[in-house]
Design a protein around this motif. Structure first.
Motif, PDB file in Angstrom:
ATOM      1  N   ASP A   1     -27.728   8.965  10.193  1.00  0.00           N
ATOM      2  CA  ASP A   1     -27.249   8.296  11.207  1.00  0.00           C
ATOM      3  C   ASP A   1     -25.890   7.492  10.788  1.00  0.00           C
ATOM      4  O   ASP A   1     -25.722   6.466  11.675  1.00  0.00           O
ATOM      5  N   ARG A   2     -25.481   7.864   9.632  1.00  0.00           N
ATOM      6  CA  ARG A   2     -23.803   7.176   9.541  1.00  0.00           C
ATOM      7  C   ARG A   2     -23.332   8.069   8.382  1.00  0.00           C
ATOM      8  O   ARG A   2     -24.120   8.608   7.803  1.00  0.00           O
ATOM      9  N   ILE A   3     -21.968   7.895   8.443  1.00  0.00           N
ATOM     10  CA  ILE A   3     -21.105   8.772   7.499  1.00  0.00           C
ATOM     11  C   ILE A   3     -20.071   7.968   7.130  1.00  0.00           C
ATOM     12  O   ILE A   3     -19.471   7.019   7.909  1.00  0.00           O
ATOM     13  N   LYS A   4     -19.850   7.652   5.832  1.00  0.00           N
ATOM     14  CA  LYS A   4     -18.918   6.701   5.150  1.00  0.00           C
ATOM     15  C   LYS A   4     -17.801   7.586   4.300  1.00  0.00           C
ATOM     16  O   LYS A   4     -18.346   8.067   3.155  1.00  0.00           O
ATOM     17  N   GLU A   5     -16.815   7.783   4.813  1.00  0.00           N
ATOM     18  CA  GLU A   5     -15.664   8.324   3.979  1.00  0.00           C
ATOM     19  C   GLU A   5     -14.519   7.722   4.036  1.00  0.00           C
ATOM     20  O   GLU A   5     -13.797   7.222   5.225  1.00  0.00           O
ATOM     21  N   PRO A   6     -13.845   7.358   3.058  1.00  0.00           N
ATOM     22  CA  PRO A   6     -14.273   7.627   1.592  1.00  0.00           C
ATOM     23  C   PRO A   6     -15.282   6.532   1.277  1.00  0.00           C
ATOM     24  O   PRO A   6     -15.262   5.579   2.021  1.00  0.00           O
ATOM     25  N   SER A   7     -16.073   6.964   0.093  1.00  0.00           N
ATOM     26  CA  SER A   7     -16.921   6.058  -0.325  1.00  0.00           C
ATOM     27  C   SER A   7     -16.698   5.849  -1.729  1.00  0.00           C
ATOM     28  O   SER A   7     -16.364   6.633  -2.495  1.00  0.00           O
ATOM     29  N   ARG A   8     -17.627   5.036  -2.310  1.00  0.00           N
ATOM     30  CA  ARG A   8     -17.585   4.728  -3.875  1.00  0.00           C
ATOM     31  C   ARG A   8     -18.017   6.022  -4.527  1.00  0.00           C
ATOM     32  O   ARG A   8     -17.920   6.257  -5.586  1.00  0.00           O
ATOM     33  N   TYR A   9     -18.973   6.798  -3.727  1.00  0.00           N
ATOM     34  CA  TYR A   9     -19.481   7.888  -4.306  1.00  0.00           C
ATOM     35  C   TYR A   9     -18.913   9.256  -3.458  1.00  0.00           C
ATOM     36  O   TYR A   9     -19.420  10.395  -3.296  1.00  0.00           O
ATOM     37  N   TYR A  10     -17.606   8.998  -3.269  1.00  0.00           N
ATOM     38  CA  TYR A  10     -16.892  10.286  -2.576  1.00  0.00           C
ATOM     39  C   TYR A  10     -17.131  10.426  -0.977  1.00  0.00           C
ATOM     40  O   TYR A  10     -16.259  10.029  -0.223  1.00  0.00           O
ATOM     41  N   ARG A  11     -18.384  10.783  -0.768  1.00  0.00           N
ATOM     42  CA  ARG A  11     -18.541  10.744   0.621  1.00  0.00           C
ATOM     43  C   ARG A  11     -19.964  10.357   0.800  1.00  0.00           C
ATOM     44  O   ARG A  11     -20.763  10.869  -0.157  1.00  0.00           O
ATOM     45  N   PHE A  12     -20.478   9.832   1.711  1.00  0.00           N
ATOM     46  CA  PHE A  12     -21.721   9.113   1.864  1.00  0.00           C
ATOM     47  C   PHE A  12     -22.285   9.285   3.503  1.00  0.00           C
ATOM     48  O   PHE A  12     -21.621   8.970   4.427  1.00  0.00           O
ATOM     49  N   PHE A  13     -23.441  10.196   3.379  1.00  0.00           N
ATOM     50  CA  PHE A  13     -24.091  10.504   4.612  1.00  0.00           C
ATOM     51  C   PHE A  13     -25.431   9.633   4.576  1.00  0.00           C
ATOM     52  O   PHE A  13     -26.470   9.926   4.155  1.00  0.00           O
ATOM     53  N   GLY A  14     -25.263   8.571   5.346  1.00  0.00           N
ATOM     54  CA  GLY A  14     -26.644   7.643   5.385  1.00  0.00           C
ATOM     55  C   GLY A  14     -27.870   8.065   6.062  1.00  0.00           C
ATOM     56  O   GLY A  14     -27.680   8.564   7.089  1.00  0.00           O
ATOM     57  N   LEU A  15     -29.017   7.894   5.604  1.00  0.00           N
ATOM     58  CA  LEU A  15     -30.208   8.314   6.057  1.00  0.00           C
ATOM     59  C   LEU A  15     -30.850   6.977   7.075  1.00  0.00           C
ATOM     60  O   LEU A  15     -30.476   5.859   6.501  1.00  0.00           O
ATOM     61  N   ASP A  16     -31.577   7.259   7.858  1.00  0.00           N
ATOM     62  CA  ASP A  16     -32.068   6.273   8.853  1.00  0.00           C
ATOM     63  C   ASP A  16     -33.453   5.696   7.990  1.00  0.00           C
ATOM     64  O   ASP A  16     -34.439   5.409   8.627  1.00  0.00           O
ATOM     65  N   PHE A  17     -33.292   5.269   7.072  1.00  0.00           N
ATOM     66  CA  PHE A  17     -34.477   4.583   6.165  1.00  0.00           C
ATOM     67  C   PHE A  17     -34.080   3.108   6.144  1.00  0.00           C
ATOM     68  O   PHE A  17     -32.798   2.505   5.857  1.00  0.00           O
ATOM     69  N   PRO A  18     -35.244   2.440   5.968  1.00  0.00           N
ATOM     70  CA  PRO A  18     -36.432   2.697   6.476  1.00  0.00           C
ATOM     71  C   PRO A  18     -36.680   3.005   7.998  1.00  0.00           C
ATOM     72  O   PRO A  18     -36.247   2.440   8.858  1.00  0.00           O
ATOM     73  N   ASN A  19     -37.584   4.347   8.235  1.00  0.00           N
ATOM     74  CA  ASN A  19     -37.756   4.693   9.625  1.00  0.00           C
ATOM     75  C   ASN A  19     -39.025   4.205   9.621  1.00  0.00           C
ATOM     76  O   ASN A  19     -39.724   3.563   9.138  1.00  0.00           O
ATOM     77  N   ARG A  20     -39.402   4.568  11.211  1.00  0.00           N
ATOM     78  CA  ARG A  20     -40.792   4.264  11.693  1.00  0.00           C
ATOM     79  C   ARG A  20     -42.030   4.532  10.786  1.00  0.00           C
ATOM     80  O   ARG A  20     -42.868   3.776  10.595  1.00  0.00           O
ATOM     81  N   GLU A  21     -41.908   5.743  10.238  1.00  0.00           N
ATOM     82  CA  GLU A  21     -43.167   6.204   9.318  1.00  0.00           C
ATOM     83  C   GLU A  21     -43.191   5.460   8.104  1.00  0.00           C
ATOM     84  O   GLU A  21     -44.138   5.070   7.816  1.00  0.00           O
TER      85      GLU A  21
END
Length: 181
Positions: free
Chosen positions: A76-96
């Motif tokens: 649900d999101r992308i952060k570049e640059p990031s502390r960890y080089y590239r970060f691709f965020g997950l939609d956690f916590p999700n409904r489940e």
């Protein structure tokens, strides 16, 4: 791993027959430490020796437990640059995850509602609930590559080397499904 992969592919194929032929999705196998890129039922790439949370994976993940959540998520999101080089965020916590946590009395009804309201509004769920947040797929940044090769070391994220995340990033876009099991 291969039989688990076939079962998952079959289930996804049956549940979404119309788009199964060209739908890109990611499968993370926490037991074999692999991340696979799938296009429908076709295996596009496999990344080995990934790292997950230092205390493994769980359906009942909580903030600070250093475990990777199991389940189906979306980028649900992308952060570049990031502390960890590239970060691709997950939609956690999700409904489940929120529904399970509410049923197990790990979160309050108010916390559950704040997560659900964000999801229904199309926003990133709150990242500061008792379930935690700020989870995603990322590179190493300046982390020690030797440690990465020997241990699960993250706070719950999925980590690859910077070279691997460069190769993987062409498939990682907002909306891509990430199945973690």
């Amino acid at each position: 791993m291969y039989s688990r992969l076939l079962v998952l592919i079959f289930c996804l194929f049956i549940s979404n027959l119309s788009s199964a032929h060209n739908h890109v999705w990611i499968m993370v196998d926490t037991k074999t430490s692999t991340l696979s890129v799938m296009k429908g039922m076709i295996l596009e790439a496999v990344f080995k020796d990934i790292a997950i949370g230092r205390f493994g994976a769980s359906k009942a993940r909580m903030m600070g437990d250093n475990r990777t959540p199991l389940g189906s998520f979306k980028i649900d999101r992308i952060k570049e640059p990031s502390r960890y080089y590239r970060f691709f965020g997950l939609d956690f916590p999700n409904r489940e995850a929120a529904d399970l946590a509410l049923a197990e009395n790990r979160i309050t009804k108010e916390t559950w509602q704040s997560i659900i309201y964000a999801i229904e509004a199309g926003r990133t769920p709150p990242q500061n609930t008792p379930l935690g947040g700020h989870l995603g797929i990322h590179g190493l940044g300046r982390a020690d590559q030797q440690v990465h090769g020997l241990y699960n070391w993250t706070n719950g994220c999925i980590a690859l080397t910077n070279t691997q995340i460069d190769q993987l990033s062409k498939w990682l876009k907002p909306g891509v499904t990430v199945e973690i099991w």
